[in-house]
Enzyme design. Structure first.
Site, mmCIF file in Angstrom:
data_model
loop_
_atom_site.group_PDB
_atom_site.id
_atom_site.type_symbol
_atom_site.label_atom_id
_atom_site.label_comp_id
_atom_site.label_asym_id
_atom_site.label_seq_id
_atom_site.Cartn_x
_atom_site.Cartn_y
_atom_site.Cartn_z
ATOM 1 N N TYR A 60 0.958 -1.312 -0.162
ATOM 2 C CA TYR A 60 0.035 0.023 0.278
ATOM 3 C C TYR A 60 0.886 1.299 -0.081
ATOM 4 C CZ TYR A 60 -4.284 -2.687 0.420
ATOM 5 O OH TYR A 60 -5.414 -3.684 0.187
ATOM 6 N N SER A 61 0.661 2.074 0.920
ATOM 7 C CA SER A 61 1.174 3.435 1.045
ATOM 8 C C SER A 61 2.569 3.533 0.971
ATOM 9 C CB SER A 61 0.589 4.430 1.716
ATOM 10 O OG SER A 61 -0.746 5.067 1.084
ATOM 11 N N ALA A 62 3.528 2.389 1.667
ATOM 12 C CA ALA A 62 4.786 2.309 1.661
ATOM 13 C C ALA A 62 5.453 2.673 0.497
ATOM 14 C CB ALA A 62 5.034 0.947 2.704
ATOM 15 N N LYS B 19 4.888 4.887 -1.447
ATOM 16 C CA LYS B 19 5.276 6.331 -1.553
ATOM 17 C C LYS B 19 6.783 6.570 -1.204
ATOM 18 C CE LYS B 19 0.689 8.309 -0.683
ATOM 19 N NZ LYS B 19 -0.347 7.179 -0.271
#
Length: 404
Positions: free
Chosen positions: A67-69, A71
């Site tokens: 997921y947003s890791a 980014k």
């Protein structure tokens, strides 16, 4: 019983114990954790079940959507371009992406995209998911979109749009999609098992996610029964027009099946990176020092990349948050080992970060998606690492396979 495989350096044995406890006490089904110190691994552990439907075990090479890791990986790509002099983070986005000038956005600098200050959290007209996965329709929609607040006047987590915004700048500057740039310039030199846009021949290595429902759905509880400190957030979750909801409704349908082969194969640089814990930790280790002769950012670039840009109440999450130019910075609710740390969490508990003060880099991935206040897994591991660092571990690297 869960078998924990891998290796741990003497002095870091408590990390293995905390990892085992995540299975026996805190809900892990399949997971891995890795810690680098001064450019080499000192903890590399994995265990559990990668696919509960088939019973496939989690192995050393199991991949997990983080997921947003993701980014943190995409931000690193942008800073590498800045380091090369190809991208000026303080220049207007429109210098690289002329169509972005629409609706009063001509003066928004690239740095505000990275630090969640551009106000482009939502779309007036969501993009069909199939078109969003194809990239260009979503980039065009964001170029035409008006900001939701005066850019630079506030910050709010651009949960979904961040990847297309920063990714399109990377594409315009480098001539490569963000996933291709990451593969060529970061993953390949370091030998990372980390993908933004999963190749078809890697699909069988990916774990299957399990989604843990909260014990109590606060949106169904009478308002007066919601704890006072959560009332503003719960009210936002109940309101389909709130920033908290609109930030995750930029596609049609809004819900995205991240187990889908089509979604995993696409490039969503905010949210569909697929990695091992080792891949996360190794990337962050190469941000703060050399790893097998490879260093991604110079000390000067790293200092710029990790300097605080936004702090205070987040307009989307409605809690205090801190961001540098693309990385999350430590807060009371964001577990890292030192005030000098930087990195990024992902939905459900995944986490990657680096701590320059102690020379460590951390990666944790798992397939039981819990998240929220009920999830203590990453925090427990990080707190254990912090205590191990304070004690000063030894240097012998040894096997730590053990049944639990």
């Amino acid at each position: 019983m869960t078998t924990i495989d891998g290796e741990v350096e003497a002095g870091f044995e408590p990390v293995r114990e905390a990892f085992e406890a995540n299975f026996s006490q805190h809900g892990d089904i399949g997971a891995a954790v890795c810690l680098y110190q001064h450019g080499r691994p000192v903890v590399d552990l994995w265990g559990g079940i990668a696919d509960p439907e088939t019973g496939r075990p989690w192995t050393q090479d199991t991949l997990q959507l983080v997921y947003s890791a993701t980014k943190g990986a995409t931000a690193t790509a942008a800073h590498m371009l800045a380091q090369r002099g190809e991208l000026d983070l303080d220049a207007p986005v429109a210098k690289y992406w002329p169509e972005f000038t629409a609706n009063g956005k001509a003066d928004i600098p690239v740095r505000w995209l990275l630090s969640h200050q551009a106000g482009l959290i939502a779309l007036d007209q969501p993009v069909p998911l199939e078109e969003a996965l194809a990239w260009h329709p979503m980039a065009a929609a964001l170029a035409a979109q008006r900001p939701q607040w005066t850019p630079g006047a506030a910050h709010g987590y651009h949960g979904r749009t961040w990847g297309w915004l920063v990714g399109e700048v990377i594409r315009r500057v480098s001539g490569r999609t963000p996933g291709r740039f990451f593969a060529d310039e970061i993953a390949a030199p370091l030998g990372l098992d980390f993908f933004i846009g999963l190749p078809a021949d890697e699909r069988d290595r990916v774990s299957r996610m399990v989604y843990q429902r909260p014990a109590v759905d606060l949106t169904t509880v009478p308002a007066e029964s919601v704890p006072e400190e959560l009332r503003e957030q719960v009210a936002a979750w109940r309101d389909p027009e709130s920033f908290s909801n609109r930030a995750y409704a930029v596609t049609d349908p809004a819900a995205i099946d991240f187990d889908s082969p089509a979604v995993q194969a696409a490039e969503l640089p905010a949210s569909n990176g697929i990695s091992t814990a080792r891949g996360l930790a190794r990337m962050y280790a190469a941000l703060i020092g050399e790893v097998d002769g490879v260093r991604l950012l110079t000390p000067e670039t790293l200092e710029s990349a990790t300097k605080e840009q936004a702090i205070g109440k987040d307009q989307v999450m409605l809690i205090p948050s801190r961001f540098s130019s693309g990385y999350m910075l430590p807060t009371e609710t964001n577990p890292m080992t030192d005030p000098s740390a930087f990195g990024h969490t992902g939905r459900g508990g995944s986490l990657g970060f680096a701590d320059l003060e102690h020379g460590v880099a951390f990666g944790y991935v798992m397939n039981n998606i819990i998240g929220g206040a009920d999830d203590v897994r990453a925090a427990s591991l990080v707190d254990t690492v912090r205590r191990a660092l304070a004690r000063g571990p030894g240097r012998t690297f040894r096997s730590s396979a053990s049944p639990r």
